[in-house]
Scaffold this motif. Structure first.
Motif, mmCIF file in Angstrom:
data_model
loop_
_atom_site.group_PDB
_atom_site.id
_atom_site.type_symbol
_atom_site.label_atom_id
_atom_site.label_comp_id
_atom_site.label_asym_id
_atom_site.label_seq_id
_atom_site.Cartn_x
_atom_site.Cartn_y
_atom_site.Cartn_z
ATOM 1 N N LEU A 1 -20.985 14.158 26.651
ATOM 2 C CA LEU A 1 -21.104 12.761 26.237
ATOM 3 C C LEU A 1 -22.550 12.269 26.365
ATOM 4 C CD1 LEU A 1 -17.872 11.258 27.849
ATOM 5 C CD2 LEU A 1 -18.163 12.455 25.670
ATOM 6 N N ASN A 2 -22.879 11.235 25.569
ATOM 7 C CA ASN A 2 -24.205 10.618 25.584
ATOM 8 C C ASN A 2 -24.039 9.140 25.946
ATOM 9 O OD1 ASN A 2 -26.238 12.757 24.247
ATOM 10 N ND2 ASN A 2 -24.245 12.886 23.211
ATOM 11 N N LEU A 3 -24.158 8.832 27.226
ATOM 12 C CA LEU A 3 -23.728 7.538 27.752
ATOM 13 C C LEU A 3 -24.873 6.584 28.088
ATOM 14 C CD1 LEU A 3 -21.012 8.919 30.218
ATOM 15 C CD2 LEU A 3 -20.710 8.167 27.853
ATOM 16 N N LEU A 4 -26.113 6.921 27.733
ATOM 17 C CA LEU A 4 -27.257 6.094 28.111
ATOM 18 C C LEU A 4 -28.252 6.019 26.957
ATOM 19 C CD1 LEU A 4 -28.365 4.667 30.755
ATOM 20 C CD2 LEU A 4 -29.766 6.727 31.062
ATOM 21 N N ASP A 5 -28.789 4.798 26.708
ATOM 22 C CA ASP A 5 -29.843 4.636 25.705
ATOM 23 C C ASP A 5 -30.662 3.390 26.033
ATOM 24 O OD1 ASP A 5 -31.345 5.406 23.557
ATOM 25 O OD2 ASP A 5 -30.047 4.496 22.037
ATOM 26 N N TRP A 6 -31.968 3.445 25.712
ATOM 27 C CA TRP A 6 -32.897 2.359 26.024
ATOM 28 C C TRP A 6 -33.451 1.809 24.714
ATOM 29 C CZ3 TRP A 6 -35.968 3.021 31.132
ATOM 30 C CH2 TRP A 6 -36.443 1.785 31.577
ATOM 31 N N SER A 7 -33.340 0.500 24.516
ATOM 32 C CA SER A 7 -33.730 -0.105 23.242
ATOM 33 C C SER A 7 -35.213 -0.473 23.229
ATOM 34 C CB SER A 7 -32.906 -1.370 22.977
ATOM 35 O OG SER A 7 -33.394 -2.458 23.738
ATOM 36 N N SER A 8 -35.724 -0.758 22.017
ATOM 37 C CA SER A 8 -37.115 -1.175 21.862
ATOM 38 C C SER A 8 -37.346 -2.574 22.428
ATOM 39 C CB SER A 8 -37.501 -1.143 20.387
ATOM 40 O OG SER A 8 -36.650 -1.994 19.638
ATOM 41 N N ARG A 9 -36.260 -3.322 22.732
ATOM 42 C CA ARG A 9 -36.372 -4.647 23.347
ATOM 43 C C ARG A 9 -36.170 -4.592 24.864
ATOM 44 N NH1 ARG A 9 -33.702 -9.091 19.179
ATOM 45 N NH2 ARG A 9 -34.888 -8.441 17.339
ATOM 46 N N ASN A 10 -36.309 -3.395 25.411
ATOM 47 C CA ASN A 10 -36.254 -3.179 26.865
ATOM 48 C C ASN A 10 -34.872 -3.478 27.459
ATOM 49 O OD1 ASN A 10 -37.673 -2.107 29.011
ATOM 50 N ND2 ASN A 10 -38.524 -4.068 29.686
ATOM 51 N N MET A 11 -33.830 -3.157 26.714
ATOM 52 C CA MET A 11 -32.453 -3.283 27.198
ATOM 53 C C MET A 11 -31.861 -1.881 27.367
ATOM 54 S SD MET A 11 -31.655 -6.591 27.416
ATOM 55 C CE MET A 11 -29.905 -6.815 27.164
ATOM 56 N N LEU A 12 -31.301 -1.636 28.530
ATOM 57 C CA LEU A 12 -30.701 -0.342 28.830
ATOM 58 C C LEU A 12 -29.190 -0.460 28.693
ATOM 59 C CD1 LEU A 12 -31.606 2.512 29.873
ATOM 60 C CD2 LEU A 12 -30.970 1.720 32.154
ATOM 61 N N ALA A 13 -28.606 0.358 27.807
ATOM 62 C CA ALA A 13 -27.156 0.358 27.590
ATOM 63 C C ALA A 13 -26.543 1.570 28.272
ATOM 64 C CB ALA A 13 -26.840 0.380 26.096
ATOM 65 N N CYS B 1 -17.704 7.266 24.480
ATOM 66 C CA CYS B 1 -18.260 8.629 24.428
ATOM 67 C C CYS B 1 -19.758 8.661 24.145
ATOM 68 C CB CYS B 1 -17.541 9.442 23.356
ATOM 69 S SG CYS B 1 -15.762 9.584 23.602
ATOM 70 N N SER B 2 -20.286 7.643 23.465
ATOM 71 C CA SER B 2 -21.713 7.663 23.091
ATOM 72 C C SER B 2 -22.190 6.256 22.762
ATOM 73 C CB SER B 2 -21.953 8.589 21.888
ATOM 74 O OG SER B 2 -21.117 8.222 20.805
ATOM 75 N N VAL B 3 -23.499 6.035 22.991
ATOM 76 C CA VAL B 3 -24.139 4.760 22.631
ATOM 77 C C VAL B 3 -25.488 5.081 21.996
ATOM 78 C CG1 VAL B 3 -23.011 3.325 24.381
ATOM 79 C CG2 VAL B 3 -25.115 4.548 24.963
ATOM 80 N N SER B 4 -25.900 4.222 21.020
ATOM 81 C CA SER B 4 -27.190 4.436 20.357
ATOM 82 C C SER B 4 -27.692 3.117 19.781
ATOM 83 C CB SER B 4 -27.064 5.483 19.243
ATOM 84 O OG SER B 4 -28.304 5.688 18.609
ATOM 85 N N TRP B 5 -28.961 2.770 20.086
ATOM 86 C CA TRP B 5 -29.584 1.547 19.593
ATOM 87 C C TRP B 5 -30.217 1.774 18.223
ATOM 88 C CZ3 TRP B 5 -29.165 -3.106 21.945
ATOM 89 C CH2 TRP B 5 -28.870 -3.149 23.317
#
Length: 497
Positions: free
Chosen positions: A182-194, A225-229
């Motif tokens: 699984l891919n459970l972490l992503d960091w956005s260009s607006r400095n928000m961590l999901a 299962c996954s998150v993506s900005w």
């Protein structure tokens, strides 16, 4: 006849048959005498010395050759052979004086030293052991890089970067699924961590420190299962265990749409402008055009098992996919209005001996792809997409779960599971270890970078998210980089249906 007889008498009187005892010594005799005396100084007094007069004028041998020179009793310096006895005494005194505690020199002691020795001992150092080199004259340009002072200059100082072995922050992540695929972490260009925690998605504002619950699935048995900005950081794609892909407007905390096309859980997601690619446990990769009501526009079917890794290249030309079937595939971009040869992979590599979840494109070399294998493989491989060759490979000795390039220092970061459960920073392209971070107690599942590429976040099976400030740059260099970065906007927020 009488005159000639008189002259003969005069010559016989003036003729010198015997040496003149009181006359001064001739020059050649003085020279021979001095050389004979010098040669005889090293011999014992009882032996006679025979020296020819001709040898004093022109030496028959090279001076010093064949003579064995022995040091004097004072133990003179071999590299500075000409020293009188007084200099050696002073040097010996000064060398022994260094080990003694310093005593302030009085005026009377200086005067006594000058009277006895003829000079002050402080100014009579033969070997300058502790002094500083002279400073360069004002305005001198040092083209030969000669060192004039002990103080290091910025040009001669090589700064070594310090990477802390402890995280800057630790966030709790309860109910995090410890699932390698699984891919459970992503960091956005607006400095928000999901981050996905079981059936919920939480947002952490890295600037303010606030935590927001974005969404929660209705059924308790379902999970994220996954998150993506998206590139501009306004929208978040969420893959679920019930085979769907949801799109969320983060600013308004509103779900925009739910897209159903897969027949199994969606473990990987990646954006390329308005095209969202999703990988499923069925082995299929689907392209979704989020502007259209009929969003599913194309399918890629090269994998026979779960697609756990999915990444679009920075220039949007290629999509890399990795699966539990140990394959790494590279696909071309989908063309508008025609499918063409998009169903054929540009490259397909089977060198890995384990599941390939870790994929990363090089930001400064768009044709370079890094991939990492699972527990039975443990290798990190660097690929050239243009030539299709494997540039380099290294055995990491651990399961590779995630990869990301750090452009600030041109390095590669890898996250690992069994057996070391750590994070490793590698120098690229040499793949030499820069740092090894062992802050997690369980296998590290993902690693992502902040928008300014100075900080990384890691999430692990120990239910923690750790923030590492490992790639901070100098303020001057950072200001120059910020000027080069231009804000990127798309028309995506006007067109999602």
């Amino acid at each position: 006849m009488a005159q000639f007889g008189f002259e003969n008498d005069i010559h016989s009187i003036l003729k010198l048959d015997m040496p003149i005892t009181n006359a001064p010594m001739a020059r050649w005799q003085r020279k021979a005498s001095s050389s004979t005396t010098a040669a005889g100084n090293g011999l014992s007094p009882g032996k006679s010395v025979n020296v020819s007069l001709s040898s004093s004028k022109t030496p028959s041998k090279t001076p010093g050759k064949g003579k064995k020179q022995t040091p004097s009793k004072m133990g003179g310096d071999r590299f500075i052979p000409i020293r009188n006895s007084k200099q050696m005494d002073v040097a010996t005194f000064l060398l022994t004086k260094e080990n003694e505690p310093d005593n302030p020199t009085t005026t009377s002691a200086k005067a006594m030293s000058v009277t006895l020795n003829g000079y002050d001992l402080e100014d009579a150092k033969i070997l300058h052991l502790g002094g500083k080199p002279l400073n360069a004259p004002e305005g001198y340009q040092n083209n030969l890089k000669v060192l004039y002072s002990q103080g290091t200059t910025p040009a001669s100082t090589k700064k070594t970067r310090y990477i802390s072995s402890t995280p800057d922050k630790i966030l709790d992540a309860p109910q995090l699924r410890n699932d390698f695929y699984l891919n459970l972490l992503d960091w956005s260009s607006r400095n928000m961590l999901a981050v996905a925690l079981h059936n919920s998605v939480y947002l952490w504002d890295a600037t303010q420190g606030d935590v927001i619950l974005l969404m929660k699935l209705e059924r308790e048995e379902d999970y994220i299962c996954s998150v993506s900005w998206t590139k501009e950081g306004s929208y978040l794609a969420i893959g679920t265990s019930d085979c769907k892909v949801q799109l969320w407007d983060v600013e308004n905390q509103k779900r925009l749409r739910s897209m159903a096309s897969h027949t199994a859980r969606v473990a990987s997601l990646s954006w390329n402008d308005y095209i969202l690619s999703s990988g499923s446990r069925s082995g299929h990769v689907h392209h979704h055009d989020v502007r259209m009501a009929q969003h599913h526009i194309f399918s890629l079917t090269a994998h026979s098992q779960e697609v756990c890794g999915l990444k679009w290249s920075p220039d949007g030309r290629y999509l890399a996919s990795g699966g539990n079937d140990n394959l790494v595939c590279v696909w071309p971009r989908v063309s508008d209005g025609s499918m063409g040869n998009e169903s054929q992979a540009v490259r397909s590599w089977s060198e890995h001996q384990g599941a390939v979840k870790a994929l990363a494109w090089c930001p400064w070399q768009p044709n370079i792809l890094a991939s990492g294998g699972g527990t039975s493989d443990r290798h990190i491989r660097i690929w050239n997409v243009n030539s299709g060759s494997c540039i380099s490979s290294i055995d990491s000795q651990s399961q590779v779960s995630s990869l990301v390039f750090a452009p600030n220092y041109k390095e590669l970061v890898s996250a690992h599971g069994y057996a070391h459960n750590n994070v490793v920073v590698w120098k690229y392209p040499s793949l030499t270890k820069v740092a090894e971070l062992s802050g997690h107690a369980d296998r590290v599942l993902s690693v992502v970078l902040s928008p300014d590429n100075s900080t990384m976040a890691t999430v692990a099976g120990d239910e923690t998210i750790q923030i590492w400030k490992s790639f901070e740059v100098d303020p001057v260099k950072k200001k120059a980089m910020d000027r080069l970065v231009k804000p990127t906007t798309t028309g995506l927020h006007h067109s999602i249906r």
